[in-house]
Design a protein around this motif. Sequence first.
Motif, short mmCIF file in Angstrom:
data_model
loop_
_atom_site.label_atom_id
_atom_site.label_comp_id
_atom_site.label_asym_id
_atom_site.label_seq_id
_atom_site.Cartn_x
_atom_site.Cartn_y
_atom_site.Cartn_z
N PRO A 348 0.81 -1.23 0.00
CA PRO A 348 0.00 0.00 0.00
C PRO A 348 0.84 1.28 0.00
O PRO A 348 0.40 2.32 -0.49
CB PRO A 348 -0.84 -0.11 1.27
N HIS A 349 2.06 1.20 0.52
CA HIS A 349 2.89 2.40 0.61
C HIS A 349 4.34 1.96 0.52
O HIS A 349 4.75 1.02 1.18
CB HIS A 349 2.61 3.10 1.95
N SER A 350 5.11 2.65 -0.32
CA SER A 350 6.51 2.27 -0.43
C SER A 350 7.35 3.15 0.48
O SER A 350 7.42 4.37 0.29
CB SER A 350 7.01 2.43 -1.87
N ILE A 351 8.00 2.53 1.45
CA ILE A 351 8.84 3.32 2.36
C ILE A 351 10.19 3.63 1.71
O ILE A 351 10.98 4.40 2.24
CB ILE A 351 9.07 2.60 3.71
N PHE A 352 10.43 3.03 0.54
CA PHE A 352 11.76 3.18 -0.08
C PHE A 352 11.82 4.29 -1.11
O PHE A 352 12.83 4.52 -1.75
CB PHE A 352 12.20 1.86 -0.72
N GLY A 353 10.68 4.93 -1.36
CA GLY A 353 10.66 6.04 -2.31
C GLY A 353 10.45 5.56 -3.74
O GLY A 353 10.58 4.37 -4.05
N ALA A 354 10.17 6.52 -4.61
CA ALA A 354 9.79 6.19 -6.00
C ALA A 354 10.93 5.50 -6.74
O ALA A 354 10.71 4.65 -7.59
CB ALA A 354 9.38 7.46 -6.73
N ASP A 355 12.19 5.86 -6.42
CA ASP A 355 13.33 5.31 -7.17
C ASP A 355 13.46 3.79 -7.00
O ASP A 355 14.04 3.11 -7.84
CB ASP A 355 14.64 5.95 -6.72
#
Length: 484
Positions: A348-355
């Motif tokens: 649901p949410h990426s804690i690692f960022g878009a990259d």
Amino acid sequence: MVSRVIPVDPFDLVIFGGTGDLAQRKILPALFRRFCAGQWPDDAQIIGAARAEYTPDAFREVVAESLRSHAPAQSRNADALNTFLQRVDYVPLDALSDTAWDRLAAKLADDRVRAFYFSVGPQLFGQLAERIKHHDLATPKTRIVVEKPFGHDLESARALNATLAAHFSEGQIYRIDHYLGKETVQNLMAVRFGNMLFEPLWNSQYVDHIQITVAESVGIDGREEYYDRAGAMRDMMQNHLMQLLCLIAMEPPAKFDPDAVRDEKLKVIRALDPVEPHHIVRGQFDAGPSGAGYRDTVGNPRSTTESYVALRAHVSNWRWAGTPFYLRTGKRLIERSSVINVMFKDAPHSIFGADAGRHANVLSIRLQPNEGITLKVTIKEPGPGGMRLVDVPLDMSFAEALGSENQDPPDAYERLVMDVIRGNQTLFMRGDEVEAAWAWTDPIIAGWQARGDVPKPYDSGSTGPGDAELLMKRDGRRWQGINP
Ligand code: NAD
């Protein structure tokens, strides 16, 4: 790992159409392998019955030749081959005539399991059922095995069910869909219902969509006349893909019991929405290095029969509301491969960022080739340089895991024919299932006919018509490779 072999009860198995392609290529080799595995009791025999005027010895020679081609490893054992052939007999018999049935009756033992395998054209199924009954060949331990196609549409399937039901109870009728005998298909149920891991996630909250692909690299192969009347929808979608969809989508049955499993499968078919015309793609293969185009192959320059179909289906129930099922099947495709991909939703949410990219889990269930299951999980790409994510497969090839790399994988017919003798109908289609599947398929086909729909051409050796890619793209999705 050595599988346990439990001998079945003594039986007489009559194969109507014993000289035909299916009997020689699949049924008899499957029976021979089970014989070599030690699953046959002493009192068991096979009786071929077909129109050809063979003597039993001449038929045995034909069978021996087929076994050398289709069960080569086992046939190298001359003792086993000869002992098996002694258990094979033959009666020339025409299903459309009342002569010779007494000769067949004289070869059958009253107290054994008695199975009649209808490995003949579907126009003879009703005739055979009637004559078995009329000539008093049916005992309480009698079963009949009916090959596909089971009807051409709902009306003909209902009529055939009614004819069979006039002579046999539902518990005696074994409608074959050989996909259900595949090891991985049974494993699909083991994976789903034998592990805590998957079942809590097996719903629309966690599954984005499901893809079912049954791709064949071959063309029509001597079945031109039948195929041009049937097409991919009737030949593959209505039965094999529908059965796979049922096993993936069904609720857990209370027990692994024929009616409990089939009740749940039936509920899935009945929950299917009608398919919108813009959610279906039909295709017809063009000429290519592997042979002529579809129309030349079937000798019908105006044929509008599809050799490929892809569609988006919806199972309208609590578990699957909002999760589409994409199904595709076709001939002369890039590879022979049957695979089910369960595509889980993104985190649901990426804690690692878009990259780091977005990654979702995929559970791939491969039916053929190389049966097995792969789960793609996301991990950190090894090495320094920040947090980049990659997908890696957790791969379980059954051949490796179960130590059977050096053995031929068991053929679906081995399992299914022995289940007939055992009297276990779990992996066979019930009459109401078949009718429900036709009730879903018929309006799709009627719509094509009403609209004068013409299939899209696709290159032989490709992944199918480009519109099938669009079907996915419009939904922001894409097909997994035909062979993952
Ligand atoms: P086939 O044409 O090779 O063989 C037909 C058999 O039926 C022959 O033994 C023939 O002698 C016998 N037969 C024909 N008319 C008869 C009659 N009046 N009385 C008695 N025997 C008669 O066909 P096949 O490919 O073996 O297919 C048999 C059945 O299995 C068909 O229903 C087919 O749809 C189904 N099937 C075949 C395959 C396959 O791979 N061949 C796969 C799935 C389903």
